[in-house]
Design an enzyme around this catalytic site. Structure first.
Site, PDB file in Angstrom:
ATOM      1  CD  GLU A 190       2.546   4.793  -6.572  1.00 26.28           C
ATOM      2  OE1 GLU A 190       3.071   4.833  -5.447  1.00 26.28           O
ATOM      3  OE2 GLU A 190       1.323   4.838  -6.737  1.00 26.28           O
ATOM      4  CD  GLU A 382      -0.094   0.435  -7.444  1.00 21.26           C
ATOM      5  OE1 GLU A 382      -0.608   1.059  -6.505  1.00 21.26           O
ATOM      6  OE2 GLU A 382       1.133   0.237  -7.539  1.00 21.26           O
TER       7      GLU A 382
HETATM    8  C1  BG6 Z   1       0.701   2.738  -4.385  1.00 16.16           C
HETATM    9  C2  BG6 Z   1       1.824   1.737  -4.299  1.00 16.16           C
HETATM   10  O1  BG6 Z   1       1.179   3.948  -3.930  1.00 16.16           O
HETATM   11  O2  BG6 Z   1      -0.418   2.574  -3.614  1.00 16.16           O
HETATM   12  C3  BG6 Z   1       1.443   0.406  -3.683  1.00 16.16           C
HETATM   13  O3  BG6 Z   1       2.417   1.516  -5.558  1.00 16.16           O
HETATM   14  C4  BG6 Z   1       0.502   0.651  -2.539  1.00 16.16           C
HETATM   15  O4  BG6 Z   1       2.620  -0.267  -3.323  1.00 16.16           O
HETATM   16  C5  BG6 Z   1      -0.765   1.306  -3.079  1.00 16.16           C
HETATM   17  O5  BG6 Z   1       0.203  -0.471  -1.786  1.00 16.16           O
HETATM   18  C6  BG6 Z   1      -1.844   1.534  -2.036  1.00 16.16           C
HETATM   19  O6  BG6 Z   1      -1.305   2.219  -0.948  1.00 16.16           O
HETATM   20  P1  BG6 Z   1      -1.439   1.682   0.536  1.00 16.16           P
HETATM   21  O7  BG6 Z   1      -0.679   2.608   1.347  1.00 16.16           O
HETATM   22  O8  BG6 Z   1      -2.895   1.682   0.839  1.00 16.16           O
HETATM   23  O9  BG6 Z   1      -0.898   0.309   0.534  1.00 16.16           O
END
Ligand code: BG6
Length: 483
Positions: A190, A382
């Site tokens: 990111e 993701e």
């Molecule tokens: C992304 C990141 O922004 O979102 C992850 O690359 C992160 O590291 C994921 O865990 C989900 O966000 P969160 O805040 O729910 O863990």
């Protein structure tokens, strides 16, 4: 539901990051990282962007323990000692790939060391061997919010150009060491996060800097150059590898068809795609150069920087996808929070318990748009639903809401592929429950595998399959035909 949409060899799997799973934050020579310093703050006391450390004084207070000793990312879920058990579960689900990150300070504890820490390198050797034993391809993020703390303290992070060389040394060390084991790499997770969180994205304490926006884009320039040099090194050292960039993709819709809203959405989108424009197309886009001019931002470049960017674009574009945004041309519209970003509320979408707007069709739109613009393979690295899970009396965890979420998103990904988009794979986020990046909660769970631990580190750390475990296993076994 259409059949046979996913290509042979499609890389199904799951994703995690070192700082959210490993724990063992001070073992075997590992140095401190930026996220080791972020304490847990209960929901009622939470402000905006709790993970951001803004000043040296704040950092020193954290180091002195003034804000307590609950640093969840220091303990993770103890993947460091339990990786065999976890990987066996991934294998049981049929994972073709597992996205993980390497902790930079496990390899170079201070970031600027000349020699790597052998114990750190040996740990990832064991992890990769374990994955390969099951035929699981490692997909490795070189930097996922794991900047060595020393680089923050001594250099103010990526604002200092010297970090380029430190990063390239680190990346080359990884390519040399793991050249026979790892064929898929990502440079920065990111990369656009620095515009929201300069500490997490670029390791910068902003109180030290006067023109903040200038500092952020200067740091990003260094990261772009470092990334391009890592691409070059990867191609030279591992000719059969592929290396990509990684964007937190925020597709932005106009609030209405009013041209002011459409323009606002277009401009938001450009700001988000600026990063991939540089990393995929190999040059700063003209709209961004104009933006710099208008905001009195001068990027200091050295001779050769532009050539490096142009000569070494990435092989594929990966991104995280959790939500879409809405932009309005009217000033002062109330904003809806997402993971790090915020926009106007979309009345057609539901939100997760954390207020993230759920938009499966937005994933299809995102894929089509990215492919139209770049014409390179795409990888969704993701996607997932952070939710509270309940362990029933009989021990079962019936996460139908998660199945529902993932089913709808995977279906739309299949539709995009049917529309002609080249998608390499899909790794759902937090395939095993882990510590949240933005809130450091354990109770915000994404996994197919439940981990018995609460926000304060209580629990046995025992792993348990959720209902979604068998569901995802079937999805992979049928190559996405049975959702
Ligand atoms: C992304 C990141 O922004 O979102 C992850 O690359 C992160 O590291 C994921 O865990 C989900 O966000 P969160 O805040 O729910 O863990």
């Amino acid at each position: 539901m259409a059949k046979g949409r996913f290509p042979e060899g499609f890389l199904w799997g799951g994703a995690t990051a070192a700082n959210q799973v490993e724990g063992a934050f001070d073992q075997d020579g590992k140095g401190l990282s930026i996220f080791d310093m972020v304490p847990f703050v209960p929901k009622e006391e939470r402000g905006d962007l709790e993970m951001e450390v803004r000043s040296e004084a704040e950092l020193n207070a954290l180091l002195a323990g003034d804000k307590g000793d609950n640093f969840p990312k220091r303990r993770g879920i103890d993947f460091y000692h339990r990786y065999k058990e976890d990987i066996a579960l991934f294998a049981e689900m049929g994972f073709k790939t597992y996205r993980l990150s390497i902790s930079w300070p496990r390899i170079f504890p201070n970031g600027d060391d000349l020699e790597p820490n052998e114990a750190g390198l040996a740990f990832y050797d064991k992890v990769f061997d374990e994955l390969l034993k099951y035929g699981i391809e490692p997909l490795v993020t070189i930097s996922h919010y794991e900047i060595p703390l020393n680089l923050v303290q001594k250099y103010n992070g990526w604002h200092d150009r010297r970090l380029i060389d430190f990063f390239v040394r680190y990346a080359e060390t990884l390519f040399n060491r793991y050249q026979d084991k790892v064929k898929y790499w990502l440079t920065f997770n990111e990369i656009n996060i620095s515009t929201i969180s300069p500490y997490i994205g670029s390791g910068m304490l902003m109180d030290r800097l006067e023109h903040k926006e200038q500092a952020i884009y200067q740091a990003l320039h260094h990261q772009f150059v470092a990334s391009a040099r890592a691409v070059k090194a990867c191609h030279e050292i591992i000719p059969d590898a592929m290396i990509g960039c990684m964007l937190a993709r925020m597709e932005t819709y106009p609030e209405t068809c009013h041209p002011d809203d459409v323009l606002a959405a277009l401009e938001e989108d450009q700001k988000n795609l600026f990063f991939t424009d540089v990393q995929v197309r190999g040059a700063y886009p003209s709209f961004m150069l104009k933006y710099f001019e208008k905001h009195n931002i001068t990027i200091e470049m050295e001779p050769g920087d532009e050539e490096i960017l142009a000569a070494h674009p990435v092989d594929f574009l990966s991104f995280s996808y959790y939500m879409t945004m809405v932009a309005s041309g009217a000033p002062d519209k109330t904003k809806q929070r997402g993971n790090f970003f915020s926009g106007v509320k979309n009345p057609y979408l539901e939100s997760s318990d954390w207020g993230w707007q759920i938009d499966p069709k937005g994933l299809r739109i995102t894929l089509k748009k990215l492919y139209d613009r770049y014409q390179v393979p795409l990888f969704i690295v993701e996607n997932g639903l952070g939710a509270y899970d309940t362990v029933e009396e009989d021990g079962s965890i019936n996460d139908d809401y998660r199945i529902e979420y993932l089913r709808a998103h995977i279906d739309q990904m299949g539709e995009a592929i049917s529309d002609g988009v080249d998608v390499m794979g899909y790794t759902s986020w937090g395939c095993i429950d882990l510590i949240s990046a933005s809130t450091s909660e354990m109770s915000k769970r994404y996994g197919f595998i439940y981990v018995d631990q609460d926000d304060y580190g209580n629990g046995t750390l025992a792993r348990k399959k959720k209902k979604s475990f068998e569901w995802y296993k079937r999805v992979i076994a049928t190559n996405g035909e049975e959702l």
